[in-house]
Design an enzyme around this catalytic site. Sequence first.
Site, PDB file in Angstrom:
ATOM      1  CB  SER A 214      -0.940   0.005   1.206  1.00 42.13           C
ATOM      2  OG  SER A 214      -1.763  -1.134   1.223  1.00 42.13           O
ATOM      3  CG  HIS A 266      -1.843   3.887   3.498  1.00 39.96           C
ATOM      4  ND1 HIS A 266      -3.153   3.634   3.835  1.00 39.96           N
ATOM      5  CD2 HIS A 266      -1.292   2.679   3.231  1.00 39.96           C
ATOM      6  CE1 HIS A 266      -3.386   2.334   3.767  1.00 39.96           C
ATOM      7  NE2 HIS A 266      -2.271   1.735   3.410  1.00 39.96           N
TER       8      HIS A 266
END
Length: 430
Positions: A214, A266
């Site tokens: 991610s 992230h």
Amino acid sequence: LKPAHELTAPPPERRSHDDGLARCTASASRTHLPLSMMPTSPAAASLEEVVFVSGGYALLPPAQHYRPVFVPLMVSACAVILGVEFYENGLDARPNKVTKDCYYRLPFQGSIFCAADLSTNPLIGPSNDVLLRMGAKENKAILDGQFWRLVTPLFLHAGIVHCILNMVVLLQLGMRLEEAYGATRVAIVYFISGIWGVIMSAVLAPHSISVGASGAIFGLMGASLGEVVQNWRLYERPCAAMGQLGFGAALQLLLGTMPLVDNFAHFFGFCMGLIAALGLLITPLASRATRSGSWPMAAKCLRHLLQVVAASLTYLLFIAGLLALYGNWDAYKLCPECARIACLPFPWGCDQSSPGACWWDCSLCSGGGVSAQVFWTGSQRNGSVVMRCPTLSNQDGGFENVTVQHLNVENVDDTSLVGLCKGHCPDAFG
């Protein structure tokens, strides 16, 4: 090419050198996508690629269209490694005994591929022990010299659901970027974003174990925004493109503030992707326009300045991150509000220490892997609990031992342990 004054097609309206702001507010009937998402047919490219030459206009050859290699390779690698995770999860399984760690089974040529029970792993994947063996991010192991754990989480996923969601987004973002800029540049952005995300997750969430691509994928999202900045003059409405991409990224990062999501990876992966794009993702059309002298000197200098700043900042951020990780810096003294990046109690402003006030709990006790040992002498109604409390500090791998005495330990379970953690661990609520 014919001289500009001999072109048969009427030239489009010439723009001044400082009309960038006007293009931000100009009305248009079509949506203007980033360069990496524009139509790639020769006809479409030929119509878009117009530059100033000798006081008139001339058409340049279409920009090179790269064949995607890196993104399909990464998707295939992650899928294969996920299969290896299921194989590893079944190595110690007995053929006739179902356990929580090996609940869903697929026998194949004498081996057992299995996933954990949904109560253990709701993403349909292996147990945590398997992920740790295969290279999940774990601070203690990283500090003990297993530096490869800064890279291996990019190839591991917590389960089928996790892998599919990540790979769908990777294909959507990565394929378009790779078609526009090639495998080498996209691979560099992908890996430096992902590794930087893992480093910052290790610094700011030393108590958590995490896997997944991610952070690298958010890096590509940031890169899509950065390439708009770097190729600003090639957009008819650059502010519209920035707004569309910025809104999508902000929404994704806001969703990442829910519990059990490593939003540190992230957020910092996104930031590194944005920075890297300023140095790497320059469309060939812009490069040719710069070399040909068709752009003003100020635009050329700004482009090169952004490249130098991006390269320097990337180097300095990596050095600072590694020093913070291996030097056991207390990151929350430097950035007290950084915990809000990972999780925000909702509704915003609610008192999470008050039971039932918030929809979800952002305490370290719920997501930090608190564990305990229970002791008693004579009667369980007068026992002690030694908790391994997650902390905001990077000392001792992000944990601190706290002892609670004179407790009834007859019914101590996971739920009551979280309650004890909230009441006695010093950093329970940051």
